[in-house]
Enzyme design. Structure first.
Site, mmCIF file in Angstrom:
data_model
loop_
_atom_site.group_PDB
_atom_site.id
_atom_site.type_symbol
_atom_site.label_atom_id
_atom_site.label_comp_id
_atom_site.label_asym_id
_atom_site.label_seq_id
_atom_site.Cartn_x
_atom_site.Cartn_y
_atom_site.Cartn_z
ATOM 1 C CD GLU A 233 2.141 -9.444 -17.273
ATOM 2 O OE1 GLU A 233 1.275 -9.940 -16.544
ATOM 3 O OE2 GLU A 233 2.423 -8.234 -17.258
ATOM 4 C CE LYS B 296 -5.809 -5.976 -18.180
ATOM 5 N NZ LYS B 296 -5.115 -4.696 -18.202
ATOM 6 C CG HIS C 272 10.548 -28.371 6.583
ATOM 7 N ND1 HIS C 272 10.884 -29.348 7.488
ATOM 8 C CD2 HIS C 272 11.508 -27.424 6.675
ATOM 9 C CE1 HIS C 272 11.990 -28.995 8.126
ATOM 10 N NE2 HIS C 272 12.387 -27.824 7.647
HETATM 11 O O1 PA5 Z 1 2.721 -5.803 -16.322
HETATM 12 C C1 PA5 Z 1 1.662 -5.507 -16.864
HETATM 13 O O2 PA5 Z 1 1.617 -4.800 -17.866
HETATM 14 C C2 PA5 Z 1 0.334 -5.973 -16.302
HETATM 15 O O3 PA5 Z 1 0.510 -6.946 -15.317
HETATM 16 C C3 PA5 Z 1 -0.409 -4.785 -15.713
HETATM 17 O O4 PA5 Z 1 0.382 -4.203 -14.724
HETATM 18 C C4 PA5 Z 1 -1.745 -5.191 -15.121
HETATM 19 O O5 PA5 Z 1 -2.559 -5.787 -16.117
HETATM 20 C C5 PA5 Z 1 -2.480 -3.987 -14.535
HETATM 21 O O6 PA5 Z 1 -2.640 -3.016 -15.507
HETATM 22 P P1 PA5 Z 1 -2.973 -1.520 -15.129
HETATM 23 O O7 PA5 Z 1 -1.820 -0.958 -14.383
HETATM 24 O O8 PA5 Z 1 -3.190 -0.853 -16.449
HETATM 25 O O9 PA5 Z 1 -4.205 -1.530 -14.280
#
Ligand code: PA5
Length: 517
Positions: A315, A447, A344
């Site tokens: 990410e 989203k 394995h």
């Molecule tokens: O690392 C990130 O920014 C994302 O993976 C968020 O953690 C994830 O989309 C969840 O977002 P939020 O904490 O606003 O619910």
């Protein structure tokens, strides 16, 4: 390379960090002579960028934010005293709240979150928890799958009245988390219980979740700050609150992270394991993600580390544009579970198949709980080490690159060290390839795309409800002005019918199937 030469290379490049008990062996990576000299300039820039970031620069330019996860374990380094005071106060609030909970009737913990608001807490819970000594048993809703949530609720069963729910969302508006919260709330209410009296929120001040918690009078709220990213939030209340409630030593975890930060902050590449990791990623992938990162801990308790790193690395680094706006399609794919189990499974391909990866082995010197002798003088732990060393050698002989991280044991300190080590390696690598590691436009796009599908579903159902008789997907799509989305309309109709929410007459082909309310 001949064994003697490899032994010399091992000694030359082994990075031993006694302060944090971690060593990194890069001798089995085939970087060429002169690699470190060539990378000294870019690495100097990476150190400078990291200094600026830690000093409070807007290191996430796309979102106009500071990047402050390092301050979470060294509040005195926060660029302004108020931030440091907030971090310290929140830590005290976490400890205080956990102590009160431990004195009360609570037996279980339901953590509701997703992505960065779940993966860190899950990793820590799995790495350090113990089914016998945990003060609260942790459970997770980390998706919007109703079957998954129902299963967790069945697991909780009669313990629901003594289950504390923590809803974690930095934005406070993530649909999966909202759905998890509503599902949990419905379960408490069905059992005649008030959700508010069992709920706690970790979220940004003023978010939708924050307002809900305030309006409904939840037990407590803990802050998330815009200068902490989701995937680097495990040393904020996001990770610390569930861990403290589970009864894990969060002070030790923070100390591990802080001490690793102190080691990896130094602009001394050959003694800086985060810098070496980033440089090895750069070498192995050509700075363009050409090879995948396989993370292979030989320790059951680190099973979720690769999953946690998958998010942290992919990410952060998986970006279309560099900081100058050029399309670069960056990233490094990460996968792995644990050894020797994986031997394995996919390790067959690593040993003999396509050479498109580099491995990071993680070994713990101490075997842990007493291991019986399975053969004279040989324990299960000896086997584990034997499998790791054997695989490492076999990979080397087949020309496949690997690194090895060695820690004395898996405990809260080491887990803090590993978290901080990879956070900084990701930051350094992002500088080397010139990208913003701290935003996630692809996640936001996902989203929005999901919201568009749900709008389409509403229009489809509304149209059918107002129609007489059956309609095909093509007729529905045309009627609602979504002719180009006919395949999506068909999938939605079929799914609604499969769940008994519409009636369907299956046709020979998708276009012939008819649907009605
Ligand atoms: O690392 C990130 O920014 C994302 O993976 C968020 O953690 C994830 O989309 C969840 O977002 P939020 O904490 O606003 O619910």
């Amino acid at each position: 390379m001949e064994p003697q030469a490899l032994w010399q290379r091992y000694q030359q490049y082994l990075c031993v960090n006694d302060e944090i008990g971690l060593s990194l062996d890069i001798s089995r990576m085939n970087f060429p002579d002169g690699f470190f000299d060539r990378m000294a300039g870019p690495m100097a820039e990476a150190y400078a960028a990291m200094d600026e970031l830690e000093g409070g620069a807007i290191a996430n330019p796309d979102e106009g934010r500071m990047v402050g996860h390092y301050w979470l374990r060294a509040p005195e380094l926060a660029p302004d005293g108020d931030l440091g005071a907030e971090i310290t106060a929140t830590l005290a609030q976490v400890k205080d709240f956990a102590a009160k909970v431990h004195e009360d009737r609570w037996t279980d913990l339901l953590v509701i979150g997703i992505g960065g608001s779940a993966l860190g807490p899950q990793f820590v819970a799995e790495a350090l928890g113990d089914p016998v000594s945990d003060k609260l048993r942790p459970h997770f809703f980390d998706n919007t799958d109703p079957a998954g949530m129902a299963r967790v609720l069945r697991e909780l069963g009669h313990d629901l009245p003594n289950t504390l729910s923590i809803v974690i969302s930095k934005s406070g508006g993530t649909p999966e988390t909202r759905n998890g919260m509503l599902t949990a709330k419905a379960a408490y209410e069905a059992a005649g219980l008030s959700f508010a009296e069992h709920a706690v929120a970790v979220t940004s001040d003023g978010s939708k979740l924050h307002r809900t918690a305030q309006d409904e009078g939840w037990l407590a709220t803990f802050p998330m700050w815009d200068w902490v990213g989701g995937r680097t939030s495990v040393t904020s209340a996001v990770g610390l609150l569930p861990a403290a409630l589970q009864g894990l030593p969060i002070g030790k975890l923070l100390r591990g992270a802080a001490e690793c930060d102190a080691v990896t902050r130094r602009a001394d590449t050959m003694h800086n394991p985060a810098a070496l990791l980033a440089l090895m990623w750069y070498h192995a992938t050509g700075g363009r993600g050409e090879k995948d990162m396989v993370v292979l801990p030989y320790k059951d308790s680190l099973l979720l580390f690769s999953r946690y790193l998958q998010q942290l690395v992919m990410e952060s680094l998986g970006k279309e544009f560099d900081l100058e706006g050029n399309a670069v399609y960056q990233g490094i794919a990460v996968y792995g579970n644990k050894g020797s189990t994986d031997q394995h499974a996919y390790v067959q391909q690593l040993r003999e198949g396509v050479n498109n990866f580099f491995v990071t082995f993680i070994e713990s010197l101490e075997a842990g709980d007493d291991a019986i002798e399975v053969e004279p003088g040989i324990t299960s732990g000896d086997y584990l080490r034997g499998f790791m060393m054997g695989t490492r050698t076999a990979l080397y002989e087949a020309g496949r690159e690997s690194m090895t991280i060695t820690v004395p044991r898996v405990d809260a300190f080491t887990v803090g060290v590993l978290i901080a080590l990879y956070e900084r390696a990701v930051g350094f690598y992002a500088s080397l390839v010139g990208i913003n590691a701290y935003h996630q436009p692809g996640v936001e796009a996902g989203k929005k795309a999901a919201a568009a599908v749900l709008d389409l579903q509403r229009a489809v159902v509304e149209h059918l409800a107002a129609s007489d008789g059956e309609r095909t997907a093509e007729q529905v799509a045309e009627a609602i002005g979504q002719g180009d989305a006919v395949e999506s309309v068909h999938k939605l109709l079929a799914a609604l019918a499969a769940n008994g929410r519409l009636k369907a007459n299956a046709g020979a082909k998708p276009a012939e199937a008819g649907f009605r309310v």
